[in-house]
Write a protein that holds these residues in place. Structure first.
Motif, PDB file in Angstrom:
ATOM      1  N   LYS A  71       4.364  -1.281  15.781  1.00 33.26           N
ATOM      2  CA  LYS A  71       3.161  -2.065  15.467  1.00 33.26           C
ATOM      3  C   LYS A  71       2.486  -2.573  16.734  1.00 33.26           C
ATOM      4  N   GLY A  72       1.208  -2.203  16.898  1.00 30.33           N
ATOM      5  CA  GLY A  72       0.432  -2.668  18.043  1.00 30.33           C
ATOM      6  C   GLY A  72      -0.649  -3.654  17.619  1.00 30.33           C
ATOM      7  N   GLN A 114      -4.475  11.415  21.380  1.00 30.47           N
ATOM      8  CA  GLN A 114      -5.373  10.843  20.372  1.00 30.47           C
ATOM      9  C   GLN A 114      -4.769   9.549  19.825  1.00 30.47           C
ATOM     10  N   GLU A 115      -5.680   8.704  19.276  1.00 24.32           N
ATOM     11  CA  GLU A 115      -5.200   7.422  18.737  1.00 24.32           C
ATOM     12  C   GLU A 115      -4.671   7.580  17.309  1.00 24.32           C
ATOM     13  N   PHE A 116      -3.669   6.752  16.986  1.00 22.28           N
ATOM     14  CA  PHE A 116      -3.127   6.667  15.625  1.00 22.28           C
ATOM     15  C   PHE A 116      -3.206   5.216  15.162  1.00 22.28           C
ATOM     16  N   PHE A 117      -3.637   5.042  13.915  1.00 22.59           N
ATOM     17  CA  PHE A 117      -3.747   3.705  13.329  1.00 22.59           C
ATOM     18  C   PHE A 117      -2.964   3.652  12.026  1.00 22.59           C
ATOM     19  N   PHE A 121      -3.508  -1.779  11.988  1.00 26.39           N
ATOM     20  CA  PHE A 121      -3.096  -1.985  13.379  1.00 26.39           C
ATOM     21  C   PHE A 121      -2.957  -0.656  14.105  1.00 26.39           C
ATOM     22  N   ALA A 122      -3.009  -0.745  15.443  1.00 25.26           N
ATOM     23  CA  ALA A 122      -2.810   0.447  16.271  1.00 25.26           C
ATOM     24  C   ALA A 122      -1.321   0.777  16.272  1.00 25.26           C
ATOM     25  N   ILE A 123      -1.014   2.058  16.270  1.00 23.74           N
ATOM     26  CA  ILE A 123       0.390   2.497  16.263  1.00 23.74           C
ATOM     27  C   ILE A 123       0.834   2.736  17.702  1.00 23.74           C
TER      28      ILE A 123
END
Ligand code: G1P
Length: 298
Positions: free
Chosen positions: A176-177, A242-245, A184-186
């Motif tokens: 959890k970010g 790449q981003e993960f949410f 939240f950002a992963i």
């Protein structure tokens, strides 16, 4: 941001946990109240705005293809016998021609391999993924929340819920970010970690929006947990560029791939239905009361 129009639904699993029921019938056709498990995933996808469903099937799953086709004899019989309500409900559920595709996973190499089998049909666009064993229960389907967050963030989004910290070994777990919108950002992902190795107790509950770049990674993905090609492992590699949410699901997911989850889902969906609640609530309450009495008397 590219719109998510297609959803992949893998239905190739053997369903050994439901033998002997699944000896001649796919586990995705087991009914929760009066609908097959797979219908719930399709309804949830359509509710979230999906336009095309890609099923990844396997041998002995042709009944699923028949289920989503028109059955002219049945429609004729219902028409002739004046069963208008049933007819209307079948028509409501009938997918439009050309909006469903089927492709086969030829051998059980794992979820990552099943998703990879859909690559040509999905093409170069972001797609949703729904694991149909997990049946979403709540005001709004789980995928709708994932799609809403995706519209804010882009990138890749997975739905999560919190599990018992001792049960991390059954799921994909995310770290959890920072807070992002309702999610939240992963910060990291691990497939089926032991409790001491888990970055949190937020588990991936079977709903995803993924970028098509995952397919190239799945192409070369080595076997992971359970000696299977794991989707989560390819997602970890995608997360380097790449981003993960995470989109926490507000409702409740029933794991209909397990006996307890399946039975709980039947009770929950029956109690939520005005036409059935009355018939089952009292007998269930009586069963619980008499069981308590027996336990107390023992
Ligand atoms: C799969 C995924 C896992 C996820 C789970 C949800 O595991 O690999 O990350 O948490 O579905 O049900 P499976 O249940 O196929 O072992």
């Amino acid at each position: 941001m590219r719109k998510v129009k297609k959803a992949v639904i893998p239905v190739a699993g053997l369903g050994t946990r439901f033998l002997p029921a699944t000896k001649a019938m796919p586990k995705e056709m087991l009914t929760v109240v009066d609908r097959p498990v797979v219908q719930y995933a399709v309804d949830e996808a359509l509710e979230a705005g999906i336009e095309h469903i890609v099923f990844v099937t396997g041998r002995n799953k042709h009944v699923i293809e028949d289920y989503f086709d028109i059955q002219p004899e049945l429609l004729d019989t219902l028409t002739r016998s004046g069963k208008h309500e049933q007819l209307a409900s079948l028509n409501r559920l009938q997918p439009q021609p050309g909006t469903i595709s089927f492709t086969r996973q030829q051998a059980p190499h794992g979820l990552g391999h099943a998703v990879w089998c859909a690559r040509d049909i999905v093409g170069d666009e972001p797609f949703a993924l729904l694991l149909p064993d997990m049946v979403s229960f709540g005001e709004k389907g789980c995928l709708s929340g994932v799609m809403d967050l995706y519209e804010q963030t882009g990138g890749n989004v997975v739905a999560v819920e919190q599990c018992d910290p001792m049960e991390t070994g059954s799921y994909g777990i995310v770290g959890k970010g920072a807070r992002v919108g309702p999610g939240f950002a992963i910060t990291g992902m691990v497939e089926k970690p032991a409790p001491e190795a888990a970055p949190s107790n937020y588990y991936i509950n079977g709903r995803y929006v993924l970028q098509p770049d995952i397919f190239d990674l799945l192409d070369t993905q080595e076997r992971g947990a359970g000696n299977e090609i794991q989707l989560t492992d390819a997602m970890v590699r995608l997360a380097t560029s790449q981003e993960f949410f995470a989109s926490p699901f507000e409702g409740r997911m029933f794991d209909c791939g397990s006996k307890d989850g399946f039975i709980q889902a039947n009770v929950a969906f029956a109690l939520a239905r005005d036409d059935i609640r009355g018939m089952v609530l009292e007998p269930i309450e009586e069963m619980i009361v008499s069981r308590r009495r027996r336990i107390q008397a023992a």
